[in-house]
Scaffold this active site. Structure first.
Site, PDB file in Angstrom:
ATOM      1  N   ASP A 112     -10.918   2.359  10.809  1.00 22.69           N
ATOM      2  CA  ASP A 112     -11.697   3.229  11.699  1.00 22.69           C
ATOM      3  C   ASP A 112     -11.211   3.118  13.144  1.00 22.69           C
ATOM      4  OD1 ASP A 112     -13.804   4.170   9.748  1.00 22.69           O
ATOM      5  OD2 ASP A 112     -13.965   1.997   9.544  1.00 22.69           O
TER       6      ASP A 112
ATOM      7  N   THR B 294      -4.425  -5.585  -1.566  1.00 21.83           N
ATOM      8  CA  THR B 294      -5.008  -4.578  -2.461  1.00 21.83           C
ATOM      9  C   THR B 294      -4.121  -3.349  -2.347  1.00 21.83           C
ATOM     10  OG1 THR B 294      -6.428  -3.424  -0.863  1.00 21.83           O
ATOM     11  CG2 THR B 294      -7.335  -5.418  -1.856  1.00 21.83           C
TER      12      THR B 294
ATOM     13  N   ASN C 253      -5.424  -1.076   8.412  1.00 15.80           N
ATOM     14  CA  ASN C 253      -6.707  -1.661   8.838  1.00 15.80           C
ATOM     15  C   ASN C 253      -6.623  -2.346  10.195  1.00 15.80           C
ATOM     16  OD1 ASN C 253      -8.714  -1.136   6.906  1.00 15.80           O
ATOM     17  ND2 ASN C 253      -7.766  -2.574   5.484  1.00 15.80           N
ATOM     18  N   PRO C 254      -7.737  -2.420  10.913  1.00 22.70           N
ATOM     19  CA  PRO C 254      -9.045  -1.856  10.579  1.00 22.70           C
ATOM     20  C   PRO C 254      -9.028  -0.327  10.767  1.00 22.70           C
ATOM     21  CG  PRO C 254      -9.135  -2.948  12.708  1.00 22.70           C
ATOM     22  CD  PRO C 254      -7.755  -3.172  12.189  1.00 22.70           C
TER      23      PRO C 254
ATOM     24  N   SER D  19       2.175   3.374  18.874  1.00 22.39           N
ATOM     25  CA  SER D  19       3.486   3.990  19.141  1.00 22.39           C
ATOM     26  C   SER D  19       3.797   5.055  18.082  1.00 22.39           C
ATOM     27  CB  SER D  19       4.586   2.930  19.241  1.00 22.39           C
ATOM     28  OG  SER D  19       4.876   2.449  17.964  1.00 22.39           O
TER      29      SER D  19
ATOM     30  N   HIS E 198     -23.369   9.887  -8.408  1.00 26.22           N
ATOM     31  CA  HIS E 198     -23.222  10.399  -7.053  1.00 26.22           C
ATOM     32  C   HIS E 198     -23.876   9.442  -6.079  1.00 26.22           C
ATOM     33  CE1 HIS E 198     -21.331  13.917  -8.604  1.00 26.22           C
ATOM     34  NE2 HIS E 198     -22.251  13.922  -9.552  1.00 26.22           N
TER      35      HIS E 198
ATOM     36  N   ARG F  10     -11.560  -7.606   8.856  1.00 27.12           N
ATOM     37  CA  ARG F  10     -10.635  -6.519   9.179  1.00 27.12           C
ATOM     38  C   ARG F  10     -10.468  -6.384  10.694  1.00 27.12           C
ATOM     39  NH1 ARG F  10     -13.269  -4.168   4.745  1.00 27.12           N
ATOM     40  NH2 ARG F  10     -11.882  -3.831   2.997  1.00 27.12           N
TER      41      ARG F  10
ATOM     42  N   ASP G 264     -14.516   2.495  -0.558  1.00 28.20           N
ATOM     43  CA  ASP G 264     -15.779   1.795  -0.840  1.00 28.20           C
ATOM     44  C   ASP G 264     -16.675   2.654  -1.735  1.00 28.20           C
ATOM     45  OD1 ASP G 264     -15.494  -0.428   1.509  1.00 28.20           O
ATOM     46  OD2 ASP G 264     -14.818   1.541   2.135  1.00 28.20           O
TER      47      ASP G 264
ATOM     48  N   VAL H 106       0.829  -1.208   0.000  1.00 27.51           N
ATOM     49  CA  VAL H 106       0.000   0.000   0.000  1.00 27.51           C
ATOM     50  C   VAL H 106       0.865   1.261   0.000  1.00 27.51           C
ATOM     51  CG1 VAL H 106      -1.720   1.318   1.309  1.00 27.51           C
ATOM     52  CG2 VAL H 106      -1.944  -1.163   1.091  1.00 27.51           C
TER      53      VAL H 106
ATOM     54  N   VAL I 167      -4.283   4.657   7.029  1.00 33.11           N
ATOM     55  CA  VAL I 167      -4.732   3.687   6.022  1.00 33.11           C
ATOM     56  C   VAL I 167      -4.768   2.271   6.615  1.00 33.11           C
ATOM     57  CG1 VAL I 167      -4.331   2.746   3.707  1.00 33.11           C
ATOM     58  CG2 VAL I 167      -3.692   5.113   4.210  1.00 33.11           C
TER      59      VAL I 167
HETATM   60  P1  NAD Z   1       2.550  -4.926   3.719  1.00 27.70           P
HETATM   61  O1  NAD Z   1       2.840  -6.040   4.658  1.00 27.70           O
HETATM   62  O2  NAD Z   1       2.899  -5.082   2.267  1.00 27.70           O
HETATM   63  O3  NAD Z   1       3.265  -3.586   4.226  1.00 27.70           O
HETATM   64  C1  NAD Z   1       3.223  -3.176   5.536  1.00 27.70           C
HETATM   65  C2  NAD Z   1       4.569  -2.553   5.824  1.00 27.70           C
HETATM   66  O4  NAD Z   1       4.539  -1.995   7.139  1.00 27.70           O
HETATM   67  C3  NAD Z   1       5.728  -3.541   5.789  1.00 27.70           C
HETATM   68  O5  NAD Z   1       6.676  -3.105   4.832  1.00 27.70           O
HETATM   69  C4  NAD Z   1       6.276  -3.523   7.209  1.00 27.70           C
HETATM   70  O6  NAD Z   1       7.678  -3.690   7.268  1.00 27.70           O
HETATM   71  C5  NAD Z   1       5.850  -2.151   7.659  1.00 27.70           C
HETATM   72  N1  NAD Z   1       5.815  -1.977   9.104  1.00 27.70           N
HETATM   73  C6  NAD Z   1       5.340  -2.813  10.059  1.00 27.70           C
HETATM   74  N2  NAD Z   1       5.472  -2.259  11.277  1.00 27.70           N
HETATM   75  C7  NAD Z   1       6.043  -1.040  11.090  1.00 27.70           C
HETATM   76  C8  NAD Z   1       6.411   0.027  11.948  1.00 27.70           C
HETATM   77  N3  NAD Z   1       6.248  -0.057  13.283  1.00 27.70           N
HETATM   78  N4  NAD Z   1       6.953   1.134  11.395  1.00 27.70           N
HETATM   79  C9  NAD Z   1       7.115   1.228  10.070  1.00 27.70           C
HETATM   80  N5  NAD Z   1       6.786   0.256   9.198  1.00 27.70           N
HETATM   81  C10 NAD Z   1       6.252  -0.862   9.705  1.00 27.70           C
HETATM   82  O7  NAD Z   1       1.000  -4.616   3.885  1.00 27.70           O
HETATM   83  P2  NAD Z   1       0.114  -3.747   2.872  1.00 27.70           P
HETATM   84  O8  NAD Z   1      -0.553  -4.672   1.912  1.00 27.70           O
HETATM   85  O9  NAD Z   1       0.922  -2.612   2.381  1.00 27.70           O
HETATM   86  O10 NAD Z   1      -1.023  -3.221   3.857  1.00 27.70           O
HETATM   87  C11 NAD Z   1      -0.747  -2.233   4.842  1.00 27.70           C
HETATM   88  C12 NAD Z   1      -2.006  -1.935   5.629  1.00 27.70           C
HETATM   89  O11 NAD Z   1      -2.938  -1.230   4.812  1.00 27.70           O
HETATM   90  C13 NAD Z   1      -2.747  -3.191   6.107  1.00 27.70           C
HETATM   91  O12 NAD Z   1      -3.233  -2.998   7.408  1.00 27.70           O
HETATM   92  C14 NAD Z   1      -3.907  -3.307   5.126  1.00 27.70           C
HETATM   93  O13 NAD Z   1      -5.000  -4.020   5.638  1.00 27.70           O
HETATM   94  C15 NAD Z   1      -4.212  -1.833   4.948  1.00 27.70           C
HETATM   95  N6  NAD Z   1      -5.046  -1.491   3.797  1.00 27.70           N
HETATM   96  C16 NAD Z   1      -6.004  -0.564   4.031  1.00 27.70           C
HETATM   97  C17 NAD Z   1      -6.852  -0.185   3.022  1.00 27.70           C
HETATM   98  C18 NAD Z   1      -7.920   0.819   3.319  1.00 27.70           C
HETATM   99  O14 NAD Z   1      -8.834   1.034   2.507  1.00 27.70           O
HETATM  100  N7  NAD Z   1      -7.877   1.481   4.465  1.00 27.70           N
HETATM  101  C19 NAD Z   1      -6.732  -0.745   1.737  1.00 27.70           C
HETATM  102  C20 NAD Z   1      -5.712  -1.671   1.517  1.00 27.70           C
HETATM  103  C21 NAD Z   1      -4.889  -2.046   2.576  1.00 27.70           C
END
Ligand code: NAD
Length: 305
Positions: free
Chosen positions: A120, A222, A117-118, A100, A165, A87, A145, A13, A115
């Site tokens: 909210d 995603t 998850n979860p 932290s 819309h 989530r 969404d 992401v 961003v």
């Molecule tokens: P990922 O595992 O590819 O990447 C997460 C990264 O966070 C990793 O590179 C990891 O080393 C790093 N990380 C972990 N702890 C850390 C810390 N304390 N400090 C700095 N970096 C740290 O995962 P992803 O696919 O990129 O997903 C990331 C998050 O985004 C997930 O929680 C996923 O569910 C969420 N997400 C949210 C939405 C949304 O609509 N809100 C959409 C897609 C994904």
């Protein structure tokens, strides 16, 4: 004018947020941090090699502390969802990570965009840990969404999604609420479109709600749409466009549920998600929003308790 944006977590992401943000031209400097330092360093090199193809901006790694001078910082750190996992199952693992990070931003003057998850519940966790005003801790919430809904409706009606819309509010997740009563295309309520039916609504709502599971099942994560969504949020907020988007923030009270983060339409500005616009809703939609708020309130309590 110089605009600096930080991204914490450069996995699937974070790196998609980075490339979309650079293409959007909103920042002149992009700072990256990941616990896996080599991954962030590699991403910074890779992204900077594309400098001929996006508006002028520098890209480099930085510490989280250095990001306190950024105009906005995006938090994508934590792990992603696993197949068949809701989530909320992610909650315990990711809450500790983002708490932290939130503490490091006490007294911060920019926007924190959540961003992970979860989203909210973690928006609530980061707000509490940072002590920042609720308007300045923004979760991407149901903006994704809503984008998925507009894309699907555009496909159904053969209309550009930007001319459809319709909004999803509440939790970014299983209890989210599609506001069908207010959905319109060309000024006409969708419910008055020829051939529109309750079955069609239910099928589309399910598709939107389960989209992430379907993508994760196929590719393990995603990233593209959320990257575009986050970059748009940053651009519209920092430029002061006053766009109305469905994003998450902590609300004092939602239909009698107190102190909960969820998405509603909000005007975003450089000062955050300040102006919440409570949309017109039917009795059923209002009740569904209240149920969503209650689900999230319980999740917040489970992480605090
Ligand atoms: P990922 O595992 O590819 O990447 C997460 C990264 O966070 C990793 O590179 C990891 O080393 C790093 N990380 C972990 N702890 C850390 C810390 N304390 N400090 C700095 N970096 C740290 O995962 P992803 O696919 O990129 O997903 C990331 C998050 O985004 C997930 O929680 C996923 O569910 C969420 N997400 C949210 C939405 C949304 O609509 N809100 C959409 C897609 C994904």
């Amino acid at each position: 004018m110089s605009v600096s944006i930080g991204i914490i977590g450069t996995g699937w992401v974070g790196s998609s947020v980075a490339i979309s943000t650079l293409h959007s031209g909103v920042c002149t400097e992009l700072l990256l941090y990941d616990l896996r330092e080599e991954v962030a360093a590699g991403d910074a090199m890779d992204l900077s090699h594309g400098a001929s193809f996006y508006p002028p901006a520098s890209v480099r790694t930085a510490s989280i502390k250095e990001m306190r001078r950024c105009n906005a910082v995006v938090v994508t750190a934590g792990r992603g969802g696993r197949p068949n996992e809701s989530r909320l199952d992610l909650l315990k693992d990711n809450a500790a990570t983002v708490r932290s990070i939130g503490q490091t931003f006490a007294g911060y003057e920019g926007l924190l965009v959540v961003v992970t998850n979860p989203v909210d519940v973690l928006t609530h966790v980061i707000r509490e840990a940072s002590g920042l005003p609720a308007a300045r801790v923004i979760g991407t919430g149901t903006m994704l969404d809503t984008a998925r809904l507009r894309q699907r409706l555009g496909e159904e009606l053969r209309i550009d999604p930007r001319s459809v819309h319709a909004q999803v509010v509440g939790e970014h997740g299983d209890s989210e609420v599609v506001l069908w009563s207010g959905a319109r295309a060309g000024g006409t309520p969708l419910r008055q479109w020829p051939g529109w039916s309750a079955e069609r609504e239910a099928a589309i709502a399910t598709e939107v709600r389960t989209a992430a599971y379907e993508i994760i099942r196929r590719k393990g994560a995603t990233n593209h749409a959320i990257g575009l969504v986050t970059a748009a949020l940053l651009k519209w907020a920092l430029r002061g466009d006053r766009r109305v988007i469905t994003v998450s923030r902590v609300h004092e009270d939602i239909e009698g549920v107190r102190d909960v983060a969820l998405s509603l339409p909000v005007v975003v500005t450089p000062r955050g998600a300040e102006q919440v616009i409570v949309p017109e809703m039917t009795k059923e939609e209002r009740a569904a929003l209240q149920r969503s708020a209650a689900v999230l309130r319980r999740a917040i309590e489970s992480v605090n308790g």
